[in-house]
Design a protein around this motif. Structure first.
Motif: not given
Length: 457
Positions: A401-407, A364-369, A414-419, A61-68
């Protein structure tokens, strides 16, 4: 690879739903374009689509779901309010639910602010809280100007857009935000950040700079949409010193960085900076809409109704938010995010050593680019290769395709973001990185396959 399961007995016709969405919804829709899925169930990191496929959700949720998704403590809190018969809509009246939320929030704030703070409940979106913060400092100081930063993102309403990096009708003074990889001064690191700080001081102190005393400075302690750029802690402290010495209120936009995301409960905690105003939304509502600003009492000069909104009293969000804040605090999930995030960054840096198209790994932490570049581009005068937005888009497609949602984010997308959620397990983290590595390799091969097919034809 994505986990595929048999479709349910009465499958939802997801293709028809997607088709109707494209026909009925605004052209302004965003995530739906790059993520053509129809979620029907979700828990933790996992989303299940109407087609029966499961996805690991690193957008959250663009970083909304701290607990998933649908964490038990959040669901229990929401059900508790519903079952109690409490009113769901209360404008800005006092309720036990609101009191519990406010108490839990104040317990997490930097001590220098919590001891003398006021809270304003805003319309239930971060951008309205930004508007409130800007209005507050302008009212308190009697000034109208604003200091903001290149690459910033503060929301989509008029005032928030003015303060964001993509503004075209500029009504604010734009300052350089530290970037280690694409430093505007060409040096990066602490030295680049120091040059930016000196430029800020020069603008404010030079009577011929054309920059009058501003009402406030707004910054993100880690830029998110701007490409996941964490500034040095020393730079954050300099911004606090510069603003304090000139009686300029400092506004920290913690909409995406808050509630443990960066490895501290609030991203300003890394540097020890205590801002005058904090803008909070996303995770504070426990997955439901909620936004507030918290600020020093001396700024509380508003007249009643100066900033209002019909939906300031979202009882369900306050209950879910209080439960989320308490769970993150009691289970030290910020520390967990710091430890696991460092481990993920290390593995991604190892991946970068094998893939020249990865220009930089940061966060930083679980805010990765992960910034993707074109190392073969002809740019002899460039200090680093140019960004590769087409490759980033291809990686995003291959991840799905591999079952992974990224932004994607950054100046050129051009920055793959993992939240991922803060509840991410070690095993899930490795699964995320495995799928990303596989998708990256597939996206790199794709142009060669296409070229080979054309040659064969």
């Amino acid at each position: 690879m994505a986990i595929t399961e048999p479709a349910p007995v009465s499958p939802v016709p997801h293709e028809a739903i997607l088709r109707r969405q494209s026909l009925r919804e605004s052209a302004a829709r965003t995530y739906a374009r790059s993520l053509p899925i129809v979620p029907v169930r979700a828990r933790g990191l996992t989303i299940e689509g109407a087609d029966g496929r499961r996805y690991l959700d690193c957008l959250s949720g663009a970083g909304t779901l701290a607990l998933g998704h649908n964490h038990p403590v959040v669901l229990e809190a929401i059900k508790g309010v519903i079952d109690s018969g409490a009113p769901l809509h209360i404008l800005d009246l006092a309720t036990p639910v609101k009191d519990a939320f406010t108490s839990e929030l104040f317990a997490t704030l930097p001590a220098g602010l919590a001891d003398d703070a006021r809270i304003q409940f805003c319309g239930p979106a971060g951008t309205d809280a930004v508007e409130a913060a800007l209005k507050l400092v302008r009212t308190a100081t009697g000034r109208s100007g604003l200091l903001a930063f290149t690459g910033a993102y503060h929301g989509m309403t008029a005032g928030a857009l003015d303060a964001s990096g993509g503004a075209t009708d500029v009504r604010v003074t734009r300052l350089p935000f530290p970037q280690n990889y694409r430093c505007p001064f060409g040096v990066g690191g602490e030295r680049g950040a120091e040059l930016g700080a000196r430029w800020t001081e020069s603008l404010l102190d030079d009577p011929k700079s054309g920059v009058p005393a501003p009402a406030g400075m707004i910054l993100e302690p880690v830029q998110g949409e701007g490409g996941v750029n964490p500034p040095p802690d020393t730079w954050m402290r300099r911004m606090r010193e510069i603003t304090a010495a000139r009686s300029i209120p400092l506004i920290a936009d913690e909409v995406q960085t808050g509630v443990g995301r960066t490895g501290a409960f609030w991203a300003v905690d890394h540097s020890g900076v205590v801002p005058d105003v904090m803008v909070l939304s996303k995770a504070i509502g426990g997955s439901l809409p909620l936004a507030v600003i918290v600020y020093r009492s001396e700024l509380d000069v508003w007249q009643p109704g100066t900033h209002a909104g019909t939906f300031r009293g979202n009882q369900l969000a306050m209950a879910a938010g209080a439960a989320t804040l308490a769970f993150v605090r009691e289970n030290r999930l910020a520390d967990r995010a710091a430890t696991l995030g460092a481990r993920m960054l290390g593995r991604l840096q190892g991946l970068a050593a094998r893939h020249p198209c990865i220009g930089d790994v940061r966060g930083r932490g679980l805010m990765i680019g992960v910034e993707l570049v074109d190392p073969a581009a002809d740019a002899p005068d460039a200090l680093v290769p140019p960004p590769a937005p087409e490759l980033a888009a291809a990686v995003q497609r291959e991840c799905l395709v591999r079952g992974l949602i990224i932004e994607l984010g950054g100046r050129h997308n051009a920055v793959v973001r993992l939240l991922p959620p803060l509840t991410l397990t070690d095993e899930q983290a490795m699964a995320v990185l495995d799928r990303f590595a596989d998708a990256l390799a597939a996206a790199e091969r794709a142009p060669r396959r296409a070229g080979a097919q054309r040659a064969g034809a």
